[in-house]
Design a protein around this motif. Structure first.
Motif, PDB file in Angstrom:
ATOM      1  N   THR A 262      39.141  42.317  34.120  1.00  7.86           N
ATOM      2  CA  THR A 262      40.159  41.908  35.087  1.00  7.86           C
ATOM      3  C   THR A 262      39.524  41.661  36.457  1.00  7.86           C
ATOM      4  N   LYS A 263      38.631  42.556  36.866  1.00  6.22           N
ATOM      5  CA  LYS A 263      37.932  42.372  38.148  1.00  6.22           C
ATOM      6  C   LYS A 263      37.085  41.104  38.135  1.00  6.22           C
ATOM      7  N   VAL A 264      36.387  40.865  37.019  1.00  7.49           N
ATOM      8  CA  VAL A 264      35.563  39.657  36.898  1.00  7.49           C
ATOM      9  C   VAL A 264      36.441  38.410  36.915  1.00  7.49           C
ATOM     10  N   ALA A 265      37.598  38.482  36.264  1.00  9.20           N
ATOM     11  CA  ALA A 265      38.510  37.330  36.246  1.00  9.20           C
ATOM     12  C   ALA A 265      38.961  36.972  37.658  1.00  9.20           C
ATOM     13  N   LEU A 266      39.323  37.961  38.444  1.00  5.12           N
ATOM     14  CA  LEU A 266      39.759  37.707  39.823  1.00  5.12           C
ATOM     15  C   LEU A 266      38.618  37.153  40.667  1.00  5.12           C
ATOM     16  N   LEU A 267      37.435  37.718  40.505  1.00  5.38           N
ATOM     17  CA  LEU A 267      36.249  37.238  41.211  1.00  5.38           C
ATOM     18  C   LEU A 267      35.925  35.798  40.820  1.00  5.38           C
ATOM     19  N   SER A 268      35.955  35.522  39.525  1.00  5.99           N
ATOM     20  CA  SER A 268      35.634  34.189  39.015  1.00  5.99           C
ATOM     21  C   SER A 268      36.619  33.144  39.519  1.00  5.99           C
TER      22      SER A 268
END
Length: 95
Positions: free
Chosen positions: A44-50
């Motif tokens: 989820t954190k990577v998705a928001l960052l991406s």
């Protein structure tokens, strides 16, 4: 403008980020967590960052493991965008 990185630039990245590997015009890393919830929270954190970076990974999740592959498809290989995202993902783990 985004361009493919030279081999010496890729070598420098790998020297400084040994958890990542280069494989077939892609940089890859596998992350292992204690359980599925932790793995999914990381995703989820990577998705928001991406989304913020407008550069999205190819990835796979199996229970407590997340495999991330980064490449710039429209350039046919690894660009500075991939390196920047990889370094930003690493910061998520180290904070």
């Amino acid at each position: 403008m985004t361009y493919l990185l030279e081999q010496n630039q890729l070598d420098y990245f790998i020297e400084n980020n040994p958890s990542w590997i280069i494989d077939n015009k892609t940089i890859k890393r596998e992350f292992k967590f204690d359980n599925f919830i932790d793995a999914f929270g990381f995703m989820t954190k990577v998705a928001l960052l991406s989304e913020k970076m407008d550069h999205h990974p190819d990835w796979q999740n199996t229970y407590n493991k997340v495999k991330i592959n980064l490449t710039t498809h429209d350039k046919g290989g690894i660009t500075a965008n991939d390196i920047k995202l990889a370094e930003s993902i690493d910061k998520l783990i180290n904070t």
